[in-house]
Design a protein around this motif. Sequence first.
Motif, PDB file in Angstrom:
ATOM      1  N   ALA A 100      30.730  15.875  21.350  1.00  0.00           N
ATOM      2  CA  ALA A 100      29.356  15.705  21.893  1.00  0.00           C
ATOM      3  C   ALA A 100      28.123  15.848  21.126  1.00  0.00           C
ATOM      4  O   ALA A 100      27.224  15.266  21.091  1.00  0.00           O
ATOM      5  CB  ALA A 100      29.293  16.796  23.058  1.00  0.00           C
ATOM      6  N   ILE A 101      28.381  16.667  20.159  1.00  0.00           N
ATOM      7  CA  ILE A 101      27.625  16.962  19.072  1.00  0.00           C
ATOM      8  C   ILE A 101      27.196  15.629  18.282  1.00  0.00           C
ATOM      9  O   ILE A 101      26.134  15.190  18.196  1.00  0.00           O
ATOM     10  CB  ILE A 101      27.784  17.995  17.992  1.00  0.00           C
ATOM     11  CG1 ILE A 101      27.785  19.499  18.803  1.00  0.00           C
ATOM     12  CG2 ILE A 101      26.666  17.944  16.913  1.00  0.00           C
ATOM     13  CD1 ILE A 101      26.336  19.733  19.442  1.00  0.00           C
ATOM     14  N   VAL A 102      28.179  15.062  17.950  1.00  0.00           N
ATOM     15  CA  VAL A 102      28.186  13.698  17.045  1.00  0.00           C
ATOM     16  C   VAL A 102      27.373  12.721  17.880  1.00  0.00           C
ATOM     17  O   VAL A 102      26.727  11.836  17.397  1.00  0.00           O
ATOM     18  CB  VAL A 102      29.343  13.197  16.609  1.00  0.00           C
ATOM     19  CG1 VAL A 102      29.502  11.853  15.982  1.00  0.00           C
ATOM     20  CG2 VAL A 102      30.003  14.245  15.552  1.00  0.00           C
ATOM     21  N   THR A 103      28.011  12.549  19.165  1.00  0.00           N
ATOM     22  CA  THR A 103      27.100  11.528  19.838  1.00  0.00           C
ATOM     23  C   THR A 103      25.865  11.747  20.333  1.00  0.00           C
ATOM     24  O   THR A 103      24.958  10.794  20.163  1.00  0.00           O
ATOM     25  CB  THR A 103      28.050  11.325  21.354  1.00  0.00           C
ATOM     26  OG1 THR A 103      29.339  11.339  21.265  1.00  0.00           O
ATOM     27  CG2 THR A 103      27.519  10.464  22.137  1.00  0.00           C
ATOM     28  N   MET A 104      25.576  13.095  20.388  1.00  0.00           N
ATOM     29  CA  MET A 104      24.180  13.295  20.734  1.00  0.00           C
ATOM     30  C   MET A 104      23.281  13.053  19.532  1.00  0.00           C
ATOM     31  O   MET A 104      22.025  12.803  19.836  1.00  0.00           O
ATOM     32  CB  MET A 104      24.039  14.850  21.356  1.00  0.00           C
ATOM     33  CG  MET A 104      24.294  14.806  22.765  1.00  0.00           C
ATOM     34  SD  MET A 104      24.505  16.544  23.271  1.00  0.00           S
ATOM     35  CE  MET A 104      22.812  16.867  23.646  1.00  0.00           C
ATOM     36  N   VAL A 105      23.717  13.508  18.454  1.00  0.00           N
ATOM     37  CA  VAL A 105      22.886  13.377  17.098  1.00  0.00           C
ATOM     38  C   VAL A 105      22.747  11.789  17.109  1.00  0.00           C
ATOM     39  O   VAL A 105      21.587  11.602  16.863  1.00  0.00           O
ATOM     40  CB  VAL A 105      23.953  13.769  15.942  1.00  0.00           C
ATOM     41  CG1 VAL A 105      23.115  13.580  14.896  1.00  0.00           C
ATOM     42  CG2 VAL A 105      23.761  15.299  16.001  1.00  0.00           C
ATOM     43  N   PRO A 129      23.296  25.617  18.245  1.00  0.00           N
ATOM     44  CA  PRO A 129      23.486  25.556  16.727  1.00  0.00           C
ATOM     45  C   PRO A 129      23.735  24.381  15.910  1.00  0.00           C
ATOM     46  O   PRO A 129      23.035  24.030  15.084  1.00  0.00           O
ATOM     47  CB  PRO A 129      24.048  26.835  16.436  1.00  0.00           C
ATOM     48  CG  PRO A 129      24.051  27.806  17.449  1.00  0.00           C
ATOM     49  CD  PRO A 129      24.089  26.486  18.810  1.00  0.00           C
ATOM     50  N   ALA A 130      24.695  23.940  16.386  1.00  0.00           N
ATOM     51  CA  ALA A 130      25.440  22.745  15.816  1.00  0.00           C
ATOM     52  C   ALA A 130      24.654  21.539  16.158  1.00  0.00           C
ATOM     53  O   ALA A 130      24.469  20.826  15.095  1.00  0.00           O
ATOM     54  CB  ALA A 130      26.846  22.374  16.324  1.00  0.00           C
ATOM     55  N   LEU A 131      24.033  21.257  17.254  1.00  0.00           N
ATOM     56  CA  LEU A 131      23.217  20.427  17.464  1.00  0.00           C
ATOM     57  C   LEU A 131      21.919  20.512  16.662  1.00  0.00           C
ATOM     58  O   LEU A 131      21.179  19.412  16.192  1.00  0.00           O
ATOM     59  CB  LEU A 131      22.791  20.146  19.258  1.00  0.00           C
ATOM     60  CG  LEU A 131      21.880  19.272  19.390  1.00  0.00           C
ATOM     61  CD1 LEU A 131      22.206  17.896  19.203  1.00  0.00           C
ATOM     62  CD2 LEU A 131      21.461  19.226  20.932  1.00  0.00           C
ATOM     63  N   ALA A 132      21.304  21.666  16.692  1.00  0.00           N
ATOM     64  CA  ALA A 132      20.017  21.860  15.732  1.00  0.00           C
ATOM     65  C   ALA A 132      20.370  21.270  14.199  1.00  0.00           C
ATOM     66  O   ALA A 132      19.625  20.715  13.555  1.00  0.00           O
ATOM     67  CB  ALA A 132      19.764  23.245  15.792  1.00  0.00           C
ATOM     68  N   ALA A 148      24.717  29.498  10.792  1.00  0.00           N
ATOM     69  CA  ALA A 148      23.812  28.293  11.162  1.00  0.00           C
ATOM     70  C   ALA A 148      22.715  28.125  10.478  1.00  0.00           C
ATOM     71  O   ALA A 148      22.263  26.972  10.117  1.00  0.00           O
ATOM     72  CB  ALA A 148      23.939  28.157  12.771  1.00  0.00           C
ATOM     73  N   VAL A 149      21.780  29.171  10.327  1.00  0.00           N
ATOM     74  CA  VAL A 149      20.710  29.163   9.838  1.00  0.00           C
ATOM     75  C   VAL A 149      20.810  28.862   8.074  1.00  0.00           C
ATOM     76  O   VAL A 149      20.146  28.104   7.664  1.00  0.00           O
ATOM     77  CB  VAL A 149      19.916  30.360   9.763  1.00  0.00           C
ATOM     78  CG1 VAL A 149      18.710  30.673   9.004  1.00  0.00           C
ATOM     79  CG2 VAL A 149      19.755  30.732  11.428  1.00  0.00           C
ATOM     80  N   LEU A 201      14.509  23.714  17.060  1.00  0.00           N
ATOM     81  CA  LEU A 201      15.459  23.784  17.958  1.00  0.00           C
ATOM     82  C   LEU A 201      16.546  24.812  17.252  1.00  0.00           C
ATOM     83  O   LEU A 201      17.422  25.577  18.097  1.00  0.00           O
ATOM     84  CB  LEU A 201      16.486  22.598  17.990  1.00  0.00           C
ATOM     85  CG  LEU A 201      17.867  22.390  18.639  1.00  0.00           C
ATOM     86  CD1 LEU A 201      17.469  22.753  20.337  1.00  0.00           C
ATOM     87  CD2 LEU A 201      18.486  20.921  18.929  1.00  0.00           C
ATOM     88  N   MET A 202      16.541  24.913  15.898  1.00  0.00           N
ATOM     89  CA  MET A 202      17.628  26.189  15.257  1.00  0.00           C
ATOM     90  C   MET A 202      16.827  27.576  15.720  1.00  0.00           C
ATOM     91  O   MET A 202      17.596  28.243  16.017  1.00  0.00           O
ATOM     92  CB  MET A 202      17.412  25.645  14.007  1.00  0.00           C
ATOM     93  CG  MET A 202      18.234  27.003  13.134  1.00  0.00           C
ATOM     94  SD  MET A 202      19.856  27.027  13.587  1.00  0.00           S
ATOM     95  CE  MET A 202      20.667  25.588  12.661  1.00  0.00           C
ATOM     96  N   LEU A 203      15.605  27.621  15.739  1.00  0.00           N
ATOM     97  CA  LEU A 203      15.138  28.805  16.096  1.00  0.00           C
ATOM     98  C   LEU A 203      15.501  29.075  17.620  1.00  0.00           C
ATOM     99  O   LEU A 203      15.543  30.403  17.976  1.00  0.00           O
ATOM    100  CB  LEU A 203      13.537  28.895  15.742  1.00  0.00           C
ATOM    101  CG  LEU A 203      12.820  28.509  14.429  1.00  0.00           C
ATOM    102  CD1 LEU A 203      11.444  28.516  14.345  1.00  0.00           C
ATOM    103  CD2 LEU A 203      13.370  29.818  13.598  1.00  0.00           C
TER     104      LEU A 203
END
Length: 866
Positions: free
Chosen positions: A259-264, A676-679, A775-776, A795-797
């Motif tokens: 999902a992360i790869v596709t959304m990125v 976090p992964a999406l950020a 992640a940070v 988004l990371m924050l």
Amino acid sequence: MGAAHMQEYYRGKTEERGRNVLEDEEKKSWAESFLEQLNDPLIFILFVAAAISLLLREYGDMAIILAVVLLNATVGVIQEGKAKKSLEVLKQMTSPHALLLEGDEVRQIPAADLIPGDLVVLEAGCQVPADLVLTEAVNLKIEESALTGESVPVNKDTAQNRMAYMSTNVTYGRGVGRVSAIGMDTEIGKIAGMLKAAKVELTPLQKRLADLGKILGTVSVFLCVLLFGMAILQKRDVGEMLITAISLAVAAVPEGLPAIVTMVLALSVSRMVKANAIVKRLPSVETLGCVSVVCSDKTGTLTQNRMTVKKCYVNGRVHAVKELHPAGDRYFLQGFSLCNDASLHGGERRGDPTELALLDMAAAFGIQRETLEDTMPRIDEIAFDSERKRMTTLHETLDGRISFTKGSPDEILERCRYVWSNGKTAAFSAAAREQAKRGLAEMTEAGLRVLAIGMHPKAAQMEESGLTFLGMAGMEDPVRPEAAEAVEQFARAGVRTIMITGDRADTALAIARQLGIAERRDECVTGEEMERMDEQMLAARISRTRVFAHVSPEHKVRIVSACKKNGEIVAMTGDGVNDAPSLKSADVGIAMGMAGTDVARNAADMVLADDNFATIAGAIAQGRSIYENIRKSVLFLLSSNFGEIITMLAAVAMGLVSPLKSSHILWINLITDSLPALALGVDVEEQKDYMNRPPRHRDESLFAGGGWGCTCFYGLLIAGISMLAFLQVPVGMIEGAGMTLTLPHLQAVLKDVQVLARAQTYAFTVLGMAQLFHAVGMRDVETSVFCMNHLENRLMLAAFVVGIGLQLMVTEVPYFVQLFGTCRLTALEWTKLLGLAAMPLLAHELLVLFSCAGEVKDALRLQGED
């Protein structure tokens, strides 16, 4: 049956015979697109995990896994639909019509309704709607660059050169043709048919993720077997260990990764649409990031496909156009305007590109053909002929008649006895003639197409001998300014630009020099030279070749194949039908949206809506950034999940109860494998200049450049602090009771339900929050968090704050405390656990500090050596 009735009969059978359109790629249904999104090794592993969860009645676990899978597939289907809609809009913009001749009546119909046998009228400015056999041709010229790559229009007649092909453009004259083939039976249709045989290869990212899926699948099976072995050896409850094994299998698979790869990729595609680049296949965005060669069609892609006069030979030397004088060079400007059949009337450009260029030159000095003909009307003409290579027009003036002859410099020079120089007529001496030939050579060597003009000032009738030489005009198809900048940017990024054209070698090399693509003749290979090479020879030669001239569509496919054989990742740009097979065979096919043909757009992976070659440079930079972001997400997810695995395995190997429940692992994966992964995947990182780096290799692993070390180091660190948190409670109980710290005592203390619940809460909390801190730091492993611009990635924050809030909720909200089997924590406990969880960020800072110290030491050493 009469001819008219016969045509009506066949027109009624259009559905049976097929319409005059090129077949699109077979459209996939929504269900097919959805199932295609699920065809991924990682997804298969998650389905197995969901099935096992169902058998064990872990319905919450199953729901979380399936929700992630469905989200991934839905995003992919939606993005594909957006790309298709954008392409349909472009297709509607270029839907052609035809002028149908029925008896003495001409009417306009959609080109798709034509059938074989129809008579079609052709005129300047129209597109040929089907393959035609010409029955009439009056000064007819057709530009066939979309089919052959040749930028110069072709003269047509009803004898030898009597075929007109679908999707080519009439630039001059008029004609009538009978439809001989429609749709997929046309020459262009045959090329379109070649595309169906082309094999669609997986992109580098898809290959890497497929490999990763196989590795994770193997790891999952291995962990399950290992744990069952431990359960038997330690005489544990097999049912309990089965649940633990499932937990580990889920921990081994980062279920959020697809999902992360596709959304990125989807988010990146949306940004690219705003920059006029329409991506048809999501993975193609990332593939652009490792492109090492851009093979580009010349005409209309690197050049403007609009002839322009660049140099003139008048008064015995070569001049820039701006140096002409309207008074002294009036005959030169008038001759090229009057001996001309093109038109700029009302802002509409109609006619041959070379003749339009001559009108543009004269118009720059205030000379308009329509105005000039009011005082110098044409009263006779001899049309241009490909054998004669010249045309002549006769005009009436107040001082008598005057004729102008325009054509090939060799033909005109041979017919001149006088020369107009500096406002007067003189004999055309041998020296003056030789000087004119040197001027001609100078312009042709510069890659210019040269036309000469002569006049007969006292012509009683049409005269083509004894002429007065007026001069020559050298024209070129000017390069796109943004193309030259893009070529330079490609060079800095380690990307070679190869220009491919149907033009002659000298013309192609001249354009290549202007663009900075090539300088020497040995960097150019012609189609004839390619014919003498086998595949091995071509692959060996292509590494030092920058220009391919006078090539055919088959040559273009060979060029792409040779580059790929050398391990290159190839992007191919083009707009014509002749480009379609090579667009399909390239790793990334890039078609022009405005000037491109339907066939080219259907074959391509990406379409440039603004036809701007420079957009490709931005797309490559975006692709490189996307890959790095996806790589950061993968390393973050795997190192985090590795920490979970080591934590579980270490406890089981010590004979202790599991420090985490299966619901704990799924919850941690929910809060860390998502936001976090999406950020990390959409990180901006403006400080990174990706276009000053060489492209990565096709076979480069996701773990190259220290990826395995990063994964293992942070995984072990997270596991270490999680186990430390887990053992704090029983160790404290043992020390408080004055007992010796031994493994049997630990095992005995952890049998207490309340002690175990608090110990698991500690481990659960530290493991979840440690991954958020990790992640940070993963935003940039080479930069201190104090030097990062955290507002660039809001988004990371948000992910960090939401993650901490969710972790707080499962230990402080009564309902979730009961659901997850946790304990409420005091402020002091939270403080201690937060400090422990921040260890990955502290390790990040220390690694950056040591790295900077090493760089300073190396710099000082090199300075001392100097």
